[in-house]
Design an enzyme around this catalytic site. Structure first.
Site, PDB file in Angstrom:
ATOM      1  CG  HIS A 169      52.206 -53.345  24.578  1.00 32.53           C
ATOM      2  ND1 HIS A 169      51.018 -53.694  23.978  1.00 32.53           N
ATOM      3  CD2 HIS A 169      52.352 -52.006  24.385  1.00 32.53           C
ATOM      4  CE1 HIS A 169      50.471 -52.630  23.428  1.00 32.53           C
ATOM      5  NE2 HIS A 169      51.249 -51.595  23.664  1.00 32.53           N
TER       6      HIS A 169
ATOM      7  CG  HIS B  42      45.259 -48.602  25.262  1.00 31.03           C
ATOM      8  ND1 HIS B  42      44.259 -48.592  24.307  1.00 31.03           N
ATOM      9  CD2 HIS B  42      46.397 -48.260  24.621  1.00 31.03           C
ATOM     10  CE1 HIS B  42      44.772 -48.260  23.142  1.00 31.03           C
ATOM     11  NE2 HIS B  42      46.070 -48.053  23.301  1.00 31.03           N
TER      12      HIS B  42
END
Length: 270
Positions: free
Chosen positions: A26, A68
């Site tokens: 991740h 992100h």
């Protein structure tokens, strides 16, 4: 592998082609402190990960970055919204004060044998992402997801059924409803079209007060030919529990932990 609650979903796309549960790094392993950097991705690959997860935003001049947040402030020594800054400014920021922000195409080019899960974080990133996939020819090694139904529908419309996609929130809600009842002919309001075209559901264990992932949800997904990938799982006890339920993949920030769990189960890729 036969799971206690039924067979794993048969892969419907080359992206999913694996003998066991998929292990996703991740953001390249966010626990490293340099998430979504080339260093993080390289460390994940060096540990044996063959699936990376990342996110994309577009700069003001249309460059597609693997990052992100919508702003630079939390993770870098820079400041400001990515969408309002040119690439010349974004490229000077350093993740954790030391690592540059990569372009998505840099990630795809650097790891040609690795599959990359991509979360489209903003509307402005859709067109650059479509162009990046077309330019790199990465059809078989990317899967695209989004928290926006409209955003993901736009990517699907532009790239067609050759692209692997996950379910957006409306379709996840439809699948959760389907798991509580008899199989339903889900219409547009509950993401019926996406349920037919996607290859996986990528979901948290819970969303607010609602449990998303349980045995019934996994069965409903597998019944529709969808794999279930769960994020973001860092606790080994929870990893074992979800794998026992028959989920098809886990996303983690703690790369060594998931690797060790899968090794214990004889499911770490050789």
């Amino acid at each position: 592998m036969i799971a206690p609650h039924g067979r794993r979903a048969v892969p419907r796309h080359p992206f999913l082609d694996s003998d066991g549960p998929l292990a996703f790094a991740h953001r390249g392993g966010a626990a490293s402190g340099v998430e979504n950097s080339m260093r993080a991705f390289q460390q994940a690959v060096d540990l044996g990960y063959r699936y990376l997860e990342t996110d994309v935003h577009a700069t003001a001049d249309g460059y597609l970055v693997a990052f992100h947040d919508s702003t630079l402030d939390r993770m870098t020594d820079g400041h400001g919204a990515v969408a309002r800054l040119p690439w010349s400014a974004v490229r000077r920021a350093r993740i954790g004060g030391r690592e540059p922000i990569p372009l998505l195409e840099e990630v795809l080019d650097a790891f040609p044998d690795v599959r990359v899960n991509i979360d489209v974080k903003a509307d402005a990133a859709v067109a650059p992402l479509v162009a990046a996939i077309q330019r790199t020819g990465a059809w078989e090694r990317v899967c695209v997801g989004s928290f926006s139904d409209a955003r993901l529908a736009a990517v699907r419309a532009a790239l067609g059924p050759r692209l692997a996609t996950s379910l957006a929130p409306r379709a996840v809600a439809g699948l959760r409803l389907d798991s509580w009842t008899s199989p339903l002919p889900l219409g547009r309001a509950l993401g019926g079209e996406a349920l037919r075209s996607a290859v996986c559901a990528q979901v948290p264990v819970r969303q607010g007060v609602v449990t998303v992932v349980d045995a019934a949800f996994v069965r409903a997904a597998h019944r529709r030919g969808l794999q279930v990938h769960v994020w973001t799982i860092d606790d080994p006890v929870q990893m074992h529990r979800l794998l026992d339920l028959g989920v098809d993949g886990l996303m983690t920030d703690r790369l060594e932990t998931l690797r060790d769990v899968l090794r214990q189960r004889g499911q770490w890729p050789s």
